[in-house]
Design an enzyme around this catalytic site. Structure first.
Site, PDB file in Angstrom:
ATOM      1  N   GLY A 194       0.827  -1.203   0.000  1.00  0.00           N
ATOM      2  CA  GLY A 194       0.000   0.000   0.000  1.00  0.00           C
ATOM      3  C   GLY A 194       0.855   1.244   0.000  1.00  0.00           C
ATOM      4  N   GLY A 195       0.306   2.298   0.594  1.00  0.00           N
ATOM      5  CA  GLY A 195       1.009   3.583   0.594  1.00  0.00           C
ATOM      6  C   GLY A 195       2.293   3.554   1.387  1.00  0.00           C
ATOM      7  N   GLY A 429      24.546  13.641 -28.100  1.00  0.00           N
ATOM      8  CA  GLY A 429      23.888  14.023 -26.845  1.00  0.00           C
ATOM      9  C   GLY A 429      24.558  13.376 -25.650  1.00  0.00           C
ATOM     10  N   ALA A 430      25.050  12.170 -25.855  1.00  0.00           N
ATOM     11  CA  ALA A 430      25.707  11.483 -24.735  1.00  0.00           C
ATOM     12  C   ALA A 430      26.963  12.233 -24.327  1.00  0.00           C
ATOM     13  CB  ALA A 430      26.039  10.052 -25.119  1.00  0.00           C
TER      14      ALA A 430
HETATM   15  C1  HXC Z   1      -3.957  -4.032  11.446  1.00  0.00           C
HETATM   16  C2  HXC Z   1      -3.322  -6.041  10.553  1.00  0.00           C
HETATM   17  C3  HXC Z   1      -3.382  -5.518   9.258  1.00  0.00           C
HETATM   18  C4  HXC Z   1      -3.747  -4.154   9.127  1.00  0.00           C
HETATM   19  C5  HXC Z   1      -2.777  -7.562   9.113  1.00  0.00           C
HETATM   20  N1  HXC Z   1      -2.934  -7.303  10.401  1.00  0.00           N
HETATM   21  N2  HXC Z   1      -3.055  -6.490   8.401  1.00  0.00           N
HETATM   22  N3  HXC Z   1      -3.600  -5.301  11.635  1.00  0.00           N
HETATM   23  N4  HXC Z   1      -4.040  -3.456  10.248  1.00  0.00           N
HETATM   24  N5  HXC Z   1      -3.750  -3.554   7.953  1.00  0.00           N
HETATM   25  C6  HXC Z   1      -2.671  -8.185  11.521  1.00  0.00           C
HETATM   26  C7  HXC Z   1      -3.232  -9.562  11.345  1.00  0.00           C
HETATM   27  O1  HXC Z   1      -4.537  -9.604  11.830  1.00  0.00           O
HETATM   28  C8  HXC Z   1      -2.279 -10.368  12.188  1.00  0.00           C
HETATM   29  O2  HXC Z   1      -2.625 -10.161  13.531  1.00  0.00           O
HETATM   30  C9  HXC Z   1      -0.959  -9.695  11.993  1.00  0.00           C
HETATM   31  O3  HXC Z   1      -1.252  -8.367  11.540  1.00  0.00           O
HETATM   32  C10 HXC Z   1      -0.101 -10.359  10.944  1.00  0.00           C
HETATM   33  O4  HXC Z   1      -0.844 -10.449   9.742  1.00  0.00           O
HETATM   34  P1  HXC Z   1      -0.950 -11.813   8.935  1.00  0.00           P
HETATM   35  O5  HXC Z   1      -1.813 -11.594   7.773  1.00  0.00           O
HETATM   36  O6  HXC Z   1      -1.276 -12.918   9.863  1.00  0.00           O
HETATM   37  O7  HXC Z   1       0.559 -12.008   8.481  1.00  0.00           O
HETATM   38  P2  HXC Z   1       1.104 -12.800   7.254  1.00  0.00           P
HETATM   39  O8  HXC Z   1       0.393 -14.109   7.106  1.00  0.00           O
HETATM   40  O9  HXC Z   1       2.575 -12.846   7.421  1.00  0.00           O
HETATM   41  O10 HXC Z   1       0.737 -11.927   5.968  1.00  0.00           O
HETATM   42  C11 HXC Z   1       1.282 -10.641   5.827  1.00  0.00           C
HETATM   43  C12 HXC Z   1       0.662  -9.958   4.621  1.00  0.00           C
HETATM   44  C13 HXC Z   1      -0.865  -9.924   4.786  1.00  0.00           C
HETATM   45  C14 HXC Z   1       1.054 -10.692   3.364  1.00  0.00           C
HETATM   46  C15 HXC Z   1       1.243  -8.551   4.565  1.00  0.00           C
HETATM   47  O11 HXC Z   1      -1.161  -9.456   6.109  1.00  0.00           O
HETATM   48  C16 HXC Z   1      -1.503  -9.025   3.776  1.00  0.00           C
HETATM   49  O12 HXC Z   1      -1.567  -9.296   2.563  1.00  0.00           O
HETATM   50  N6  HXC Z   1      -1.981  -7.894   4.225  1.00  0.00           N
HETATM   51  C17 HXC Z   1      -2.566  -6.883   3.355  1.00  0.00           C
HETATM   52  C18 HXC Z   1      -1.484  -5.955   2.918  1.00  0.00           C
HETATM   53  C19 HXC Z   1      -2.059  -4.713   2.306  1.00  0.00           C
HETATM   54  O13 HXC Z   1      -2.710  -4.749   1.276  1.00  0.00           O
HETATM   55  N7  HXC Z   1      -1.817  -3.632   2.985  1.00  0.00           N
HETATM   56  C20 HXC Z   1      -2.253  -2.337   2.510  1.00  0.00           C
HETATM   57  C21 HXC Z   1      -3.140  -1.772   3.583  1.00  0.00           C
HETATM   58  S1  HXC Z   1      -3.774  -0.259   2.983  1.00  0.00           S
HETATM   59  P3  HXC Z   1      -2.345 -11.259  14.640  1.00  0.00           P
HETATM   60  O14 HXC Z   1      -3.120 -10.791  15.804  1.00  0.00           O
HETATM   61  O15 HXC Z   1      -2.778 -12.564  14.087  1.00  0.00           O
HETATM   62  O16 HXC Z   1      -0.862 -11.235  14.899  1.00  0.00           O
HETATM   63  C22 HXC Z   1      -2.515   0.821   3.213  1.00  0.00           C
HETATM   64  C23 HXC Z   1      -2.819   2.205   2.757  1.00  0.00           C
HETATM   65  C24 HXC Z   1      -1.735   3.090   3.297  1.00  0.00           C
HETATM   66  O17 HXC Z   1      -1.503   0.528   3.692  1.00  0.00           O
HETATM   67  C25 HXC Z   1      -1.779   4.428   2.676  1.00  0.00           C
HETATM   68  C26 HXC Z   1      -0.672   5.254   3.213  1.00  0.00           C
HETATM   69  C27 HXC Z   1      -0.594   6.578   2.594  1.00  0.00           C
END
Ligand code: HXC
Length: 540
Positions: A194-195, A429-430
């Protein structure tokens, strides 16, 4: 004679009962602190630490201890917790929340560090994480020391909504403020989705860990839903993908320790901030060393290749060249090296890959490296052997004009000492963009093999005499060969450019080391003024 002095018992001397009470009171306080510390060290709890280890990954604190000099880490903000309660968050409070921050030393020099703690809610970026990381970057800026972020996070903490997004903004804002003031290094040790990829994207160098780190804006599931494209995590955003295809990663570590070693080595070439010079080391190589093998390195025939890295290795202090972005745009070479102990930024074409042509990726790679080095007072030394910019619709439609323009912009803007060595081709140019004399390169050297021309002989003859040659029947090829020879005669070799002052000196390749050391020494106090402006508008 008896002394008249009367010794009073000390006022503070307490009765034994009080003393015991006080000692017990202190013991309780110390024990409470020790309990707190123990709890802090547990992060998200034993099960999650075990899960982290079972993936072959270290915890945030273990990583910091491996990265920093032994015994130097000083953690701050280890007690801070989040204030959210929606979605059961009141049951999920961990001291320090999802990041560990503090300061310490690398190679005896001060640094700040932030390590996301995957064991606490997946290292998700929370309001508290934002506050902690902001504080440590502010401290790094005030103290003028590099900041290293160890990234391992699932992205924005969904439960905190806009607080999480706002916290990211605080980080991105600080990354931008710190850019060009202190070196910022991102070490990728897990997911970065994500971001959240934009903080590493804003920092100066990204080190990815092979098989363990992944960076993407949208993950495989979202991609499948939106575009029906199927891709696995590694192909989408693994270390090799970003090191070789996207150019997001500058270095790849085979494992966590290798990534930390890379960060430590990188820092050894960098000043702590933009008011300092890069750290000098006691020279280990003879400054007068003349490597005779250099004199025969460049083939006289322009179509034959050689490895520019070999030239770099032989010219700079032996073993000092540290290449960055090695897998990305291999037609260009960039990295840091030392000359008589002083750090220099090396930029070169690589004739061993696609003849060292400049394309979109090579332009981006070179321009960004120049801008970093100039911002941090590292002199630029460029080695030129380039037939020109890559022709074709792919490059033109991809914007080679604006990408290529970045190179000339970066060199023209740079005020550090600038040296160039033309080893063979410097065409069109290079020639201009690659640290030519007129874009204010301080000293331009050429080897006897240099060819400086608007274009290659064959192309030039076609343009200048194409019509006449077409009209000729029998003698066309003989005449063409004569004209090509004549053109080569005129422009091959560096002497016509030296005669016009576009080359400052023609040198033996084996003299290059001595010449560059003398030139850098001469230019060490270079002063170059720029016109006052808010900022330039570099093509992007
Ligand atoms: C809070 C979260 C979370 C989240 C996962 N967890 N995502 N908690 N906010 N966004 C928690 C889970 O519930 C889990 O808690 C622990 O973190 C570990 O996650 P798992 O999924 O169990 O880990 P893993 O199997 O290793 O997989 C990791 C992963 C997967 C591949 C990254 O979590 C995933 O695909 N997540 C989505 C990633 C994504 O799309 N993120 C973008 C979010 S939007 P427990 O309690 O079991 O330990 C974003 C926008 C930002 O980021 C913009 C910024 C400007």
């Amino acid at each position: 004679m008896q002394s008249k002095l009367r010794v009073e018992p000390p006022q503070s001397q307490a009765a034994p009962a009080d003393q015991t009470e006080r000692v017990n009171g202190h013991k309780a306080l110390i024990s409470e602190l020790q309990d707190q510390r123990k709890k802090i060290r547990q992060g998200g709890g034993a099960a999650r630490v075990e899960a982290q280890h079972s993936k072959g990954k270290l915890t945030a604190r273990e990583r910091i201890l491996r990265l920093l000099d032994e015994g130097t880490f000083q953690e701050i903000d280890a007690y801070i917790t989040h204030r959210h309660s929606d979605f059961g968050m009141n049951q999920q409070r961990y001291p320090g929340d999802s990041v560990v921050v503090g300061f310490g030393k690398i190679g005896g020099r001060r640094v700040c560090v932030a390590a996301q703690d995957f064991t606490v809610l997946g290292g998700s970026f929370s309001e508290v994480q934002g506050q902690k990381v902001a504080k440590i970057i502010d401290l790094a800026l005030e103290s003028g020391v590099p900041v290293i972020c160890l990234n391992d996070s699932v992205g924005a903490r969904i439960q905190e909504g806009v607080y999480s997004l706002a916290a990211y903004s605080e980080l991105f804002w600080r990354n931008t403020q710190a850019s060009g003031v202190i070196p910022q290094i991102s070490v990728m040790l897990g997911p970065c989705a994500g971001g959240s990829v934009y903080s590493p994207g804003l920092t100066d160098f990204v080190i990815m860990t092979q098989g363990e780190s992944h960076m993407f804006i949208t993950g495989p599931e979202v991609i499948k839903t939106v575009t029906a494209e199927e891709v696995d995590m590694e192909t989408l955003g693994g270390a090799m993908t970003h090191a070789s295809l996207s150019g997001v990663a500058h270095f790849v570590g085979a494992n966590e320790d290798a990534s930390f070693a890379t960060a430590r080595k990188l820092l050894s070439y960098l000043p702590s901030n933009n008011t300092e010079s890069a750290p000098r080391v006691t020279p280990t190589d003879d400054p007068t060393r003349a490597d005779a093998a250099l004199d025969a390195l460049v083939p006289c025939e322009g179509s034959q290749m050689y490895d520019m890295r070999e030239a770099i290795d032989r010219i700079f202090d032996l073993g000092s060249f540290f290449e960055a972005h090695a897998r990305f745009a291999p037609n260009a070479v960039v990295g840091f090296a030392r000359l008589n102990g002083e750090v220099a930024a090396v930029i070169a074409n690589q004739p061993a890959y696609a003849a060292g042509v400049l394309d979109i990726n090579a332009s981006d790679k070179i321009a960004r490296f120049i801008r970093f080095s100039d911002a941090f007072n590292i002199p630029l030394i460029t080695f030129v052997d380039c037939p020109g910019f890559m022709p074709g619709t792919v490059q033109e439609h991809g914007g080679i004009i604006r990408h290529g323009a970045k190179i000339v912009y970066a060199y023209s803007e740079a005020t550090v000492p600038k040296l160039a060595v033309i080893t063979r081709k410097a065409y069109g140019g290079a020639y201009i963009v690659l640290s030519s004399k007129c874009i204010r390169t301080d000293l331009v050297y050429a080897w006897p093999t240099a060819e400086i021309a608007v274009m290659g002989a064959e192309g030039a003859v076609n343009i200048l005499y194409g019509k006449e040659l077409k009209q000729m029947k029998d003698d066309a090829e003989t005449e063409r060969a004569r004209l090509v020879g004549e053109f080569r005669q005129k422009f091959s070799g560096p002497y016509s450019s030296a005669a016009s002052g576009h080359v400052d000196d023609v040198i033996l390749p084996s003299e290059t080391r001595v010449k560059l050391i003398a030139a850098l020494d001469f230019l060490r106090d270079k002063q170059a003024a720029s016109l006052p402006k808010k900022h330039g508008n570099m093509p992007v």
